[in-house]
Motif scaffolding. Structure first.
Motif, mmCIF file in Angstrom:
data_model
loop_
_atom_site.group_PDB
_atom_site.id
_atom_site.type_symbol
_atom_site.label_atom_id
_atom_site.label_comp_id
_atom_site.label_asym_id
_atom_site.label_seq_id
_atom_site.Cartn_x
_atom_site.Cartn_y
_atom_site.Cartn_z
ATOM 1 N N ILE A 57 0.851 -1.207 0.000
ATOM 2 C CA ILE A 57 0.000 0.000 0.000
ATOM 3 C C ILE A 57 0.878 1.245 0.000
ATOM 4 C CG2 ILE A 57 -1.612 1.378 1.395
ATOM 5 C CD1 ILE A 57 -3.038 -0.916 0.213
ATOM 6 N N ASP A 58 1.902 1.225 0.846
ATOM 7 C CA ASP A 58 2.787 2.395 0.935
ATOM 8 C C ASP A 58 3.438 2.674 -0.428
ATOM 9 O OD1 ASP A 58 4.618 4.341 2.319
ATOM 10 O OD2 ASP A 58 6.090 2.838 1.679
ATOM 11 N N ILE A 59 3.848 1.617 -1.107
ATOM 12 C CA ILE A 59 4.476 1.789 -2.429
ATOM 13 C C ILE A 59 3.459 2.349 -3.436
ATOM 14 C CG2 ILE A 59 5.428 0.508 -4.416
ATOM 15 C CD1 ILE A 59 6.714 -1.381 -2.218
ATOM 16 N N LEU A 60 2.271 1.740 -3.477
ATOM 17 C CA LEU A 60 1.257 2.194 -4.441
ATOM 18 C C LEU A 60 0.705 3.569 -4.062
ATOM 19 C CD1 LEU A 60 -0.679 -1.157 -5.007
ATOM 20 C CD2 LEU A 60 0.968 -0.090 -6.557
ATOM 21 N N ALA A 61 0.739 3.897 -2.766
ATOM 22 C CA ALA A 61 0.205 5.188 -2.303
ATOM 23 C C ALA A 61 1.021 6.354 -2.824
ATOM 24 C CB ALA A 61 0.140 5.228 -0.787
ATOM 25 N N SER A 62 2.282 6.081 -3.201
ATOM 26 C CA SER A 62 3.107 7.173 -3.728
ATOM 27 C C SER A 62 2.509 7.705 -5.031
ATOM 28 C CB SER A 62 4.548 6.696 -3.945
ATOM 29 O OG SER A 62 4.578 5.754 -4.995
ATOM 30 N N ARG A 63 1.669 6.868 -5.683
ATOM 31 C CA ARG A 63 1.042 7.294 -6.943
ATOM 32 C C ARG A 63 -0.451 7.552 -6.756
ATOM 33 N NH1 ARG A 63 3.313 1.670 -9.192
ATOM 34 N NH2 ARG A 63 5.285 1.878 -8.079
ATOM 35 N N ALA A 64 -0.948 7.460 -5.508
ATOM 36 C CA ALA A 64 -2.401 7.591 -5.293
ATOM 37 C C ALA A 64 -2.776 8.949 -4.713
ATOM 38 C CB ALA A 64 -2.876 6.489 -4.347
ATOM 39 N N GLU B 73 -6.560 8.872 -8.644
ATOM 40 C CA GLU B 73 -6.029 7.531 -8.366
ATOM 41 C C GLU B 73 -6.498 7.138 -6.960
ATOM 42 O OE1 GLU B 73 -3.808 6.044 -10.701
ATOM 43 O OE2 GLU B 73 -3.628 4.233 -9.477
ATOM 44 N N VAL B 74 -7.318 6.094 -6.885
ATOM 45 C CA VAL B 74 -7.896 5.677 -5.603
ATOM 46 C C VAL B 74 -7.396 4.277 -5.265
ATOM 47 C CG1 VAL B 74 -10.049 5.262 -4.339
ATOM 48 C CG2 VAL B 74 -9.962 7.061 -6.078
ATOM 49 N N LEU B 75 -7.018 4.100 -4.017
ATOM 50 C CA LEU B 75 -6.455 2.821 -3.571
ATOM 51 C C LEU B 75 -7.204 2.340 -2.330
ATOM 52 C CD1 LEU B 75 -3.971 1.021 -4.121
ATOM 53 C CD2 LEU B 75 -2.651 2.555 -2.670
ATOM 54 N N PHE B 76 -7.715 1.121 -2.393
ATOM 55 C CA PHE B 76 -8.381 0.545 -1.225
ATOM 56 C C PHE B 76 -7.402 -0.362 -0.498
ATOM 57 C CE2 PHE B 76 -11.905 1.859 -3.836
ATOM 58 C CZ PHE B 76 -12.821 2.338 -2.905
ATOM 59 N N GLY C 176 14.846 3.581 6.860
ATOM 60 C CA GLY C 176 15.245 3.128 8.188
ATOM 61 C C GLY C 176 14.202 3.376 9.270
ATOM 62 N N GLU C 177 13.135 4.106 8.941
ATOM 63 C CA GLU C 177 12.063 4.365 9.918
ATOM 64 C C GLU C 177 11.004 3.275 9.777
ATOM 65 O OE1 GLU C 177 11.302 7.194 12.080
ATOM 66 O OE2 GLU C 177 13.458 7.548 11.888
ATOM 67 N N VAL C 178 10.536 2.737 10.909
ATOM 68 C CA VAL C 178 9.500 1.709 10.862
ATOM 69 C C VAL C 178 8.221 2.258 11.491
ATOM 70 C CG1 VAL C 178 8.857 -0.640 11.577
ATOM 71 C CG2 VAL C 178 11.242 -0.119 11.031
ATOM 72 N N TYR C 179 7.108 2.147 10.759
ATOM 73 C CA TYR C 179 5.807 2.598 11.267
ATOM 74 C C TYR C 179 4.905 1.383 11.359
ATOM 75 C CZ TYR C 179 7.658 7.082 9.755
ATOM 76 O OH TYR C 179 8.460 8.180 9.582
ATOM 77 N N LYS C 180 4.256 1.207 12.512
ATOM 78 C CA LYS C 180 3.298 0.110 12.681
ATOM 79 C C LYS C 180 1.917 0.725 12.814
ATOM 80 C CE LYS C 180 6.594 -3.074 14.779
ATOM 81 N NZ LYS C 180 6.763 -3.971 13.645
ATOM 82 N N LEU C 181 1.112 0.556 11.777
ATOM 83 C CA LEU C 181 -0.202 1.199 11.738
ATOM 84 C C LEU C 181 -1.300 0.173 11.985
ATOM 85 C CD1 LEU C 181 0.708 3.189 8.546
ATOM 86 C CD2 LEU C 181 0.372 4.221 10.792
ATOM 87 N N HIS C 182 -2.304 0.560 12.748
ATOM 88 C CA HIS C 182 -3.389 -0.368 13.064
ATOM 89 C C HIS C 182 -4.710 0.053 12.434
ATOM 90 C CE1 HIS C 182 -0.759 -2.546 15.731
ATOM 91 N NE2 HIS C 182 -0.335 -1.387 16.186
ATOM 92 N N LEU C 183 -4.972 1.339 12.449
ATOM 93 C CA LEU C 183 -6.239 1.840 11.913
ATOM 94 C C LEU C 183 -6.040 2.835 10.777
ATOM 95 C CD1 LEU C 183 -8.120 2.275 15.275
ATOM 96 C CD2 LEU C 183 -9.125 1.168 13.289
ATOM 97 N N ILE C 184 -5.031 3.638 10.899
ATOM 98 C CA ILE C 184 -4.814 4.690 9.903
ATOM 99 C C ILE C 184 -4.243 4.067 8.627
ATOM 100 C CG2 ILE C 184 -3.471 6.798 9.428
ATOM 101 C CD1 ILE C 184 -3.858 7.551 12.336
ATOM 102 N N PRO C 185 -4.815 4.416 7.469
ATOM 103 C CA PRO C 185 -4.319 3.834 6.215
ATOM 104 C C PRO C 185 -2.819 4.085 5.997
ATOM 105 C CG PRO C 185 -6.412 4.950 5.849
ATOM 106 C CD PRO C 185 -5.998 5.271 7.255
ATOM 107 N N SER C 186 -2.190 3.094 5.381
ATOM 108 C CA SER C 186 -0.731 3.175 5.174
ATOM 109 C C SER C 186 -0.327 4.239 4.158
ATOM 110 C CB SER C 186 -0.184 1.807 4.732
ATOM 111 O OG SER C 186 -0.548 0.826 5.671
ATOM 112 N N GLY C 187 -1.294 4.999 3.621
ATOM 113 C CA GLY C 187 -0.957 6.105 2.718
ATOM 114 C C GLY C 187 -0.587 7.369 3.482
ATOM 115 N N ILE C 188 -0.696 7.316 4.798
ATOM 116 C CA ILE C 188 -0.552 8.521 5.629
ATOM 117 C C ILE C 188 0.855 9.145 5.541
ATOM 118 C CG2 ILE C 188 0.143 7.412 7.828
ATOM 119 C CD1 ILE C 188 -2.598 10.096 7.578
ATOM 120 N N LEU C 189 1.834 8.338 5.121
ATOM 121 C CA LEU C 189 3.198 8.889 5.070
ATOM 122 C C LEU C 189 3.369 9.924 3.955
ATOM 123 C CD1 LEU C 189 5.478 5.827 5.907
ATOM 124 C CD2 LEU C 189 4.169 7.305 7.408
#
Ligand code: GDP
Ligand code: IMO
Ligand code: MG
Length: 424
Positions: free
Chosen positions: A20-27, A216-219, A47-60
């Protein structure tokens, strides 16, 4: 511009967060439609690690609109902690929106999740104990509290008083445990409501507007196909619909808007929680894969059960999700461990072979995997940056999986970072 869906094809933790994070760069928009903080999605970048539980991984990506749809269940305390944690690391959550129809996980849901698991004894499901099942139960029972109620204090008070009294009867009379102080829950949740109010917006409308505008929409899928309430290994499943069809109900969009459905798989199989697992390795190989792949739950820290790749499961996932492509992660974990096995079918006790994943757990429990052995591959592949750079035996393994699954493998993961994803 297109609309893409990303789903888990196995029992969750396939590395959806990374894809999701990879595809979100284009979404422009990323939408989460089901589940709650039972999910744990890991995103690694620089080198930064984010562990997300509810917030979509596009948040970065600060420009990306991140939506949480009506089909989710939200623990307000957890989402606020997540927002605060990200903000403290310099990630803005200003573009986050939550649908008012999403249901709120209340303290009695968490308490009842633990109590019902304890009551089940050795036949426990192995839930994450985050209150997910009990919250969805109230939704179906039509006594749930929704985000809309949470941000309207008078409604919250009225509904929480009524349902809280009923839950306390169950907690004290059925489970013989201590009652929950409903009044203090109401006060605590009113504060959460105040803070969350600014994020509330109609996700169905926002998603449709984005689609109409050609964005560009990503689910973002959570959990996995075998954890689906209908298509999974019932009752060892979650209480929502992680399959691709779930995005329509869980975000308020029609199926006709979707262009691509990408299934994420691991190059082997894992699961947390209980239930049958045909290719499970209970030996040293299972330990080796667990340790090399660092297979410990993102949400609960539990060791994940490990096993060989199961093409019967993947063919089921291709069918029930309508997959148009596959992303196979953690191929790097399998290097230098010798020859690899792939389950191509199941054998029933009467000797007949099953090609399709069986609908009943009782049938699955008595199936033996039929394996094909594939030559293993060696060397550190984590530095490869194109499919062609992979050792020939590794390419042959991927091609074998592709042939068995009947779906093109378009991405190959050789490590947890954004740049360790080889597009084909
Ligand atoms: P999700 O729930 O599907 O998002 O997956 P999780 O984040 O729970 O678990 C996947 C784990 O595998 C995370 O620790 C990822 O950082 C890691 N990961 C993802 N892809 C790869 C890969 O290709 N190779 C390796 N070694 N790790 C990966
Ligand atoms: P992500 O999105 C792996 C499993 C639990 C348990 C079952 C029911 O990170 O892939 P629940 O708390 O949902 O009632 O538990 O479902 N489970 C997951 N396993 N990854 C997940 O999410 C999961 N979400 C739920 O371990 O077996
Ligand atoms: Mg996970």
């Amino acid at each position: 511009m297109s609309v893409k869906v990303v789903v888990g094809t196995q029992w969750g933790d396939e590395g959806k967060g990374k894809i999701i994070d990879i595809l979100a760069s284009r979404a422009d928009v990323v939408i989460r439609s089901s589940g709650g903080n039972n999910a744990g999605h890991t995103v690694e970048n620089a080198g930064e690690v984010y562990k997300l539980h509810l917030i979509p991984s596009g948040i970065l990506y600060p420009e990306t609109l991140c939506l949480i749809g009506s089909g989710t269940v939200i623990d307000p305390k957890v989402i606020l902690e997540e927002i605060d944690g990200l903000t403290a690391r310099g990630i803005t959550c200003e573009n986050l929106r939550i649908d008012p129809r999403a249901h709120v996980i209340m303290p009695w849901h968490i308490a009842l999740d633990g109590m019902s698991e304890k009551m089940r004894g050795s036949s426990e499901i192995g839930t994450t104990k985050r209150g997910i099942g009990p919250c969805y139960m109230d939704k179906a029972e039509r006594c749930g509290i929704r985000i809309y109620d949470l941000v309207h204090p008078a409604l919250l008070e009225e509904k929480a008083k009524e349902v809280g009294a009923l839950k306390n009867l169950i907690i004290t009379k059925v489970y013989e445990e201590n009652a929950i102080d409903v009044e203090s829950v109401i006060q605590e949740y009113k504060e959460y409501g105040k803070r969350l109010k600014k994020y509330v917006a109609d996700v169905s409308v926002l998603a449709y507007e984005a689609y109409k505008a050609g964005k560009e929409v990503l689910f973002e899928g959570a959990q996995g196909t075998l954890l689906d309430l209908d298509m999974g290994t019932y009752p060892f499943v979650t209480s929502s619909h992680p399959i691709s069809g779930g995005i329509c109900i869980g975000s308020g969009v029609g199926p006709n808007i979707v262009d691509e459905i990408i299934g994420v798989a691991k190059a082997y199989t894992t699961r947390v929680g209980k239930g049958p697992f045909p290719t499970e390795l209970m030996d040293e190989m299972g330990d080796l894969i667990r340790n090399r792949g660092f297979e410990f739950g993102t949400t609960t820290g539990r060791p994940r059960r490990t096993g060989w790749f199961d093409a019967v499961i993947l063919r089921h996932a291709v069918r029930v999700n309508g997959l148009t492509a596959l992303a196979v992660n953690k191929v790097d974990t399998l290097s230098d461990i010798g020859d690899l096995k792939v389950c191509v079918a199941y054998r029933k006790p009467d000797g007949t072979e099953l090609k399709d994943f069986p609908p009943a757990l009782e049938e699955l429990a008595e199936c033996e995997p039929v394996y094909e052995t594939v030559k293993g591959f060696n060397g550190d592949i984590s530095k490869c940056r194109s499919f062609d750079e992979l050792p020939e035996d590794c390419k042959a393994y991927i091609e074998k999986l592709e042939e068995l699954c009947g779906c093109p493998i378009k991405m190959v993961g050789v490590g947890p970072s954004r740049d360790q994803n080889l597009e084909r």
